[in-house]
Design a protein around this motif. Structure first.
Motif: not given
Lengths: 237, 237
Positions: B169-180, B182-185, B192-196
């Motif tokens: 997908g494109s970065a805008e359509d992608t979501i990263m979910i993580g507990d860090d 700095v490294s994840d979000v 350009g992704m969303r970070g949860f």
């Protein structure tokens, strides 16, 4: 020295206490070496710890521990935990658990830990094998703890300053003889001493041309350098 | 995912091959995890080696070696020596001789050695013990060899780039979910992704206020985040 000149031995050796270094040198035939004539990183580090009220975890080869007795004895009596890590060459004592124990003691210290490094070497050769040296393990602890280490030993100014105190002369009247163009000759010249290079040990031909540092004289070996110094002093004294 | 969304798992884990990581996750109850869905430092490093014609000495936990088979097999067949050191977590394999052997192979290489690091961590906790992490051992080798390492893994852009390729997908359509944070979000938002952020694992309350990086959403856990994403997608699709 029989000629009545003051001298001391300045070394970065950090696996043996001065007592054993003197024995070794005397067995080589020097005969006149007393431990009090030797300036090595461990006792210099120990003075630094005393001056700054630091309690060390000794991350060093076990034979070196006796050099730190003046700080470790009162520390043991006090029951207080370490707030400083002294990093030397662990040799065969190196293991994952020993490293992690040193790290854990520092991370659990309520005070910001102090790192004291006994050497800045990158690697050395021992019995034909290349070995990672103290400078590299210091870099690892600096990274883990986020703290910059205090480096003891040549070519630091304070280390050569101790040598000058011990021989009791001015820098201009003092000569450093060594086989390391940077640590020995360079360190001494920065202090205002003369620096003589010998073509033994770690000497390489490029040391006479390829460096910013230039030796005041170059000799085949220590005996030749000593003869020259005796000749100079009998003229100028 | 049953909802038909593309996903992949992005991890800095570098002691297990993807095959075993997938097994572990499926045993936790995820059930749908295929090794090809996992992006971890070892296979990413292996692609980097292939691309740059590098022959590695694997300074890693032995279970990880299978991830490098595509470069080590032809290397063994060629009889050529290593010109690259891949540094991971040695765990119980760590010994003075293993470290010095890695160093010696690099120092004896006729080419300037390349360092590839599988992680930049300072330390971690394992079974209640603090352990020195890969970033620190990388710093030690950098110091000894006078070479700067290439770091693989989160939050490097190329690592997240691989994740985007995999989900397609494109970065805008992608979501990263993580507990860090700095490294994840942080890493994902820079792309350009969303970070949860999820309030599990290494999460700390200060991650919601004390950082330059701000998560787009914060959830109690992964299940809650997944519910939210399904709700968003059912509206917007």
């Amino acid at each position: 020295m029989e000629a009545g000149l003051n001298f001391c031995l300045v070394t970065n050796e950090c696996t043996l206490p001065r007592r054993k270094l003197a024995e070794k040198l005397n067995n080589f035939g020097y005969k006149c070496v007393d431990p009090s004539r030797i300036i090595s990183p461990a006792p210099t580090a120990c003075s630094y710890l005393e001056l700054n009220n630091l309690r060390p975890r000794l991350h060093v080869w076990h034979e070196l521990e006796e050099e730190f007795a003046s700080v470790t004895r009162p520390m043991e009596a006090s029951g207080l935990s370490a707030n400083c890590l002294v990093i030397g060459d662990l040799m065969n004592r190196l293991s994952r658990d020993f490293i992690d124990e040193s790290l854990e003691i520092m991370l659990n210290s309520p005070e910001r830990p102090v790192l004291v490094s006994l050497g800045a070497g990158r690697y050395y050769k021992d019995s034909g094998r290349l070995r990672m040296d103290t400078g590299a393990y210091t870099a690892a602890f600096e990274y883990s703890l986020g703290v910059k280490a205090v480096n003891i030993g040549k070519p630091s100014e304070s280390f050569f300053g101790r040598a000058l105190e011990l021989v009791g002369g001015s820098a201009e009247d003092t000569i450093m003889i060594g086989d390391d163009i940077v640590s020995d000759v360079g360190g001494a010249k920065r202090m205002g001493m003369r620096g003589f290079l010998v073509r033994t040990g770690k000497y390489k031909a490029s040391d006479e041309s390829g460096h910013k540092v230039k030796a005041d004289c170059v000799f085949a070996n220590l005996a030749e350098a000593a003869d020259k110094i005796l000749a100079i002093t009998s003229v100028s004294l």
